[in-house]
Design an enzyme around this catalytic site. Sequence first.
Site, short mmCIF file in Angstrom:
data_model
loop_
_atom_site.label_atom_id
_atom_site.label_comp_id
_atom_site.label_asym_id
_atom_site.label_seq_id
_atom_site.Cartn_x
_atom_site.Cartn_y
_atom_site.Cartn_z
CE LYS A 125 -10.60 69.83 -1.14
NZ LYS A 125 -12.04 70.37 -2.15
CG ASP A 144 -14.58 67.05 -5.71
OD1 ASP A 144 -15.36 66.27 -6.54
OD2 ASP A 144 -14.83 67.60 -6.68
#
Length: 226
Positions: A125, A144
């Site tokens: 991420k 997220d």
Amino acid sequence: MGTKLADQEQATRVVDRLLEAYPESTISLTYSNRLELLIAVMLSAQCTDERVNAVTETLFEKYSSAEAFANADQDELADDIYGITFHNNKSGYIISATTTIVEEHDGAVPDTMSELTDLSGVGRKTANVVLQHGHDIVEGIVVDTHVQRISRRLGLTENERPERIEEDLMELVPESHWQQYTHLLIDHGRAVCTARNPSCEDCVLEDLCPSSKLDHDVDLAANDPW
């Protein structure tokens, strides 16, 4: 879930509507270079962007290079980022990651997924954010908590792990919108589709959402003038 084509059409409708609702949607972290971006994203894990921006305002004045972070005293750096979730752990990650950047990349933030994820405290991420906003390289979708929650509510994925969710979304979301998809869902998640009490009555995606709390039959009857 329906056919892949139907899911692709659903994802396209989602993006189109959110682009109209949030035309200025973009990253909310404050940074002026790739190193600052990397540090800010590392700090943002399980912490609000607002808190990160408040801390980095002075942090980046004190530590202006990878060398400065790499040579920092860990206890002092932990104090400098106090208020950030897991500040003690993150101070160690930052020192380790920047040491690698200095020793193996001549002080420059690397521009490949493999090199970024080799850094301490940097997962896919974080690496995706740095690639997209620091290097203009888009090879994935940042997943997220907002992206995870809303994508599942919309029926675009049934997976729970971010890596699997990203794989599902990359098959459905038009590649030209991979970067923007994340920011759109973050804005929508903060404003409307919150974790505990989503405002389905205010949602531009309500009629597309299989998780809507609204009873359409009741709503239609209530609005019927006859």
